[in-house]
Design an enzyme around this catalytic site. Structure first.
Site, PDB file in Angstrom:
ATOM      1  N   CYS A 157      31.688  56.424  72.351  1.00  9.25           N
ATOM      2  CA  CYS A 157      32.734  55.417  72.310  1.00  9.25           C
ATOM      3  C   CYS A 157      32.378  53.982  72.323  1.00  9.25           C
ATOM      4  O   CYS A 157      31.286  53.735  73.309  1.00  9.25           O
ATOM      5  CB  CYS A 157      33.542  55.997  73.502  1.00  9.25           C
ATOM      6  SG  CYS A 157      35.097  54.800  73.808  1.00  9.25           S
ATOM      7  N   CYS A 158      32.647  53.312  71.296  1.00  6.63           N
ATOM      8  CA  CYS A 158      32.317  51.787  71.566  1.00  6.63           C
ATOM      9  C   CYS A 158      33.602  50.913  71.352  1.00  6.63           C
ATOM     10  O   CYS A 158      34.706  51.389  71.143  1.00  6.63           O
ATOM     11  CB  CYS A 158      31.313  51.548  70.637  1.00  6.63           C
ATOM     12  SG  CYS A 158      31.937  51.538  68.937  1.00  6.63           S
ATOM     13  N   ALA A 159      33.329  49.762  71.187  1.00  6.92           N
ATOM     14  CA  ALA A 159      34.750  48.937  71.110  1.00  6.92           C
ATOM     15  C   ALA A 159      35.379  49.055  69.776  1.00  6.92           C
ATOM     16  O   ALA A 159      36.511  49.112  69.996  1.00  6.92           O
ATOM     17  CB  ALA A 159      34.008  47.320  71.232  1.00  6.92           C
ATOM     18  N   ALA A 166      37.450  52.772  71.190  1.00  4.42           N
ATOM     19  CA  ALA A 166      37.828  52.830  72.690  1.00  4.42           C
ATOM     20  C   ALA A 166      39.266  53.169  72.708  1.00  4.42           C
ATOM     21  O   ALA A 166      39.890  53.923  73.315  1.00  4.42           O
ATOM     22  CB  ALA A 166      37.517  51.816  73.605  1.00  4.42           C
TER      23      ALA A 166
END
Length: 107
Positions: free
Chosen positions: A11-13, A43
């Site tokens: 999960c990242c921006a 996210a």
């Protein structure tokens, strides 16, 4: 996929920075003969993915480490472990090391 398949969500921006890491993790898993499903998501899509996927572990990109407690609460009733990707491994795009981190979490 078999019951032994480990599903690791990164999960990242925006889901972009982890896509290269996913590719490297998949390559490392293939080289080691590990049955793993690895994917990245922004996210904003975590809730949706939790409904759709049978996830074993969630690894957060260092840039979204502030979400750790929030996501841990979301999965508190599920057998899903959550952690932040080792910053050095992330910076070096070390797929093997991040794969190892995700597998340790899911065991």
């Amino acid at each position: 996929m078999s019951e032994k398949t480990k599903t690791i969500m990164l999960c990242c921006a925006a889901g972009m920075s982890t896509s290269m890491l996913v590719t490297r993790m998949q390559k490392a898993a293939s080289e080691k003969g590990i049955d793993a499903k690895i994917f990245a998501c922004p996210a904003a899509e975590v809730d949706e993915k939790l409904e759709q996927e049978n996830i074993n572990s969630i690894l957060l990109g260092p840039q979204v480490r502030y979400l750790l407690d929030n996501i841990k609460k979301k999965v508190a009733d599920k057998p899903i472990k959550v952690d932040v990707i080792d910053m050095q491994a992330y910076g070096m795009m070390n797929g093997a090391k991040v794969l190892e981190q995700g597998l340790k979490l899911s065991n």
